[in-house]
Design a protein around this motif. Structure first.
Motif, mmCIF file in Angstrom:
data_model
loop_
_atom_site.group_PDB
_atom_site.id
_atom_site.type_symbol
_atom_site.label_atom_id
_atom_site.label_comp_id
_atom_site.label_asym_id
_atom_site.label_seq_id
_atom_site.Cartn_x
_atom_site.Cartn_y
_atom_site.Cartn_z
ATOM 1 N N TYR A 85 3.859 -5.277 6.641
ATOM 2 C CA TYR A 85 4.190 -5.166 5.219
ATOM 3 C C TYR A 85 5.559 -5.775 4.920
ATOM 4 C CZ TYR A 85 0.367 -1.791 5.028
ATOM 5 O OH TYR A 85 -0.850 -1.173 5.118
ATOM 6 N N SER A 108 5.656 -8.138 0.040
ATOM 7 C CA SER A 108 4.854 -7.185 0.818
ATOM 8 C C SER A 108 5.600 -5.866 0.980
ATOM 9 C CB SER A 108 4.513 -7.756 2.195
ATOM 10 O OG SER A 108 3.646 -8.843 2.076
ATOM 11 N N LYS A 112 4.377 -2.135 -0.391
ATOM 12 C CA LYS A 112 3.884 -1.438 0.802
ATOM 13 C C LYS A 112 3.187 -0.126 0.456
ATOM 14 C CE LYS A 112 5.463 0.698 5.070
ATOM 15 N NZ LYS A 112 6.609 0.997 5.928
ATOM 16 N N GLU A 113 3.832 0.708 -0.329
ATOM 17 C CA GLU A 113 3.274 2.024 -0.645
ATOM 18 C C GLU A 113 1.969 1.903 -1.437
ATOM 19 O OE1 GLU A 113 4.638 5.887 -3.160
ATOM 20 O OE2 GLU A 113 6.184 4.948 -1.905
ATOM 21 N N GLN A 116 -0.815 0.687 0.915
ATOM 22 C CA GLN A 116 -1.282 1.736 1.817
ATOM 23 C C GLN A 116 -2.190 2.736 1.099
ATOM 24 O OE1 GLN A 116 2.466 3.087 3.498
ATOM 25 N NE2 GLN A 116 2.046 1.978 5.399
ATOM 26 N N LYS A 117 -1.834 3.103 -0.144
ATOM 27 C CA LYS A 117 -2.691 4.004 -0.922
ATOM 28 C C LYS A 117 -4.045 3.353 -1.201
ATOM 29 C CE LYS A 117 0.725 6.789 -3.404
ATOM 30 N NZ LYS A 117 1.278 7.111 -4.718
ATOM 31 N N TYR A 119 -5.567 0.994 0.578
ATOM 32 C CA TYR A 119 -6.342 0.922 1.819
ATOM 33 C C TYR A 119 -6.932 2.282 2.179
ATOM 34 C CZ TYR A 119 -4.001 -3.581 2.511
ATOM 35 O OH TYR A 119 -3.523 -4.857 2.367
ATOM 36 N N LEU A 120 -6.129 3.333 2.020
ATOM 37 C CA LEU A 120 -6.600 4.678 2.329
ATOM 38 C C LEU A 120 -7.744 5.080 1.395
ATOM 39 C CD1 LEU A 120 -6.351 7.321 3.925
ATOM 40 C CD2 LEU A 120 -4.636 8.060 2.253
ATOM 41 N N TYR A 123 -10.852 3.195 2.348
ATOM 42 C CA TYR A 123 -11.398 3.748 3.587
ATOM 43 C C TYR A 123 -12.172 5.035 3.305
ATOM 44 C CZ TYR A 123 -11.667 5.987 8.121
ATOM 45 O OH TYR A 123 -12.134 6.617 9.249
#
Length: 191
Positions: A85, A108, A112-113, A116-117, A119-120, A123
């Motif tokens: 990131y 990036s 980043k935060e 990540q949210k 992607y989570l 998923y």
């Protein structure tokens, strides 16, 4: 002529012309023995050409691919540290002094935060809804306004829908720029 046609003709000749009753030359040999010997020799060459040669060709292709991959990997720039990131002790080395790469790393790091949210969430939406729906009684994942998820049974979900507190949202990727077609539409709780 195609090789399969030649093989068919060969098999027809071998299987159709083996009369073992007619003598040929001496009393110990027959025309059938002659054809059997020819068919064995030709058949073994067919087996070699149809099995061993393709294996050899595949092996040579695998070796060539491995060499090409090894050569390509030798051109990849690797950092002494980590850079994820746009953050880490290896980022400066990876950028190689290129200002454009440094700018991408800064972007990036700033996102980043959010990334990540995203992607989570993707998923969770790809892996859990079907599992919870298979339970007895089935449960349904609903995304809450803060981005977390809650589970509701069918009757609870029906009540929320009647009250107008559930909407269907298309999942987005790349910071909301594109629709993520790998994820099913999401049930969202509206408060």
């Amino acid at each position: 002529m195609k090789s399969t046609t030649l093989q068919t003709i060969f098999l027809f000749i071998c299987l159709g012309n083996i009369p073992s009753t007619q003598s040929y030359g001496s009393p110990d040999t027959s025309r059938g023995d002659f054809f059997k010997t020819i068919c064995k020799a030709a058949g073994s060459s067919l087996i070699v050409s149809q099995t061993l040669l393709p294996l050899h060709t595949n092996l040579m292709n695998d070796v060539a691919n491995a060499v090409a991959i090894e050569k390509a990997e030798s051109n990849i720039r690797r950092a002494g540290g980590t850079c994820a990131y746009g953050v880490g002790d290896g980022c400066e080395e990876l950028s190689g002094g290129n200002e454009f790469i440094k700018e991408l790393q800064r972007k990036s790091a700033a996102n980043k935060e959010l990334a990540q949210k995203e992607y989570l969430s993707a998923y969770q939406m790809k892996n859990y809804p079907d599992f919870f729906a298979s339970l007895s009684p089935p449960k349904f994942m609903v995304k809450k306004p803060d981005g977390t998820f809650a589970l509701y049974e069918a009757d609870e979900l029906t009540e929320l829908k009647k009250a107008g507190k559930i909407k269907i949202e298309k999942p987005m990727a790349m910071g909301g720029q594109v629709i993520d077609v790998t994820v099913k539409p999401i049930l969202v709780l509206v408060e």
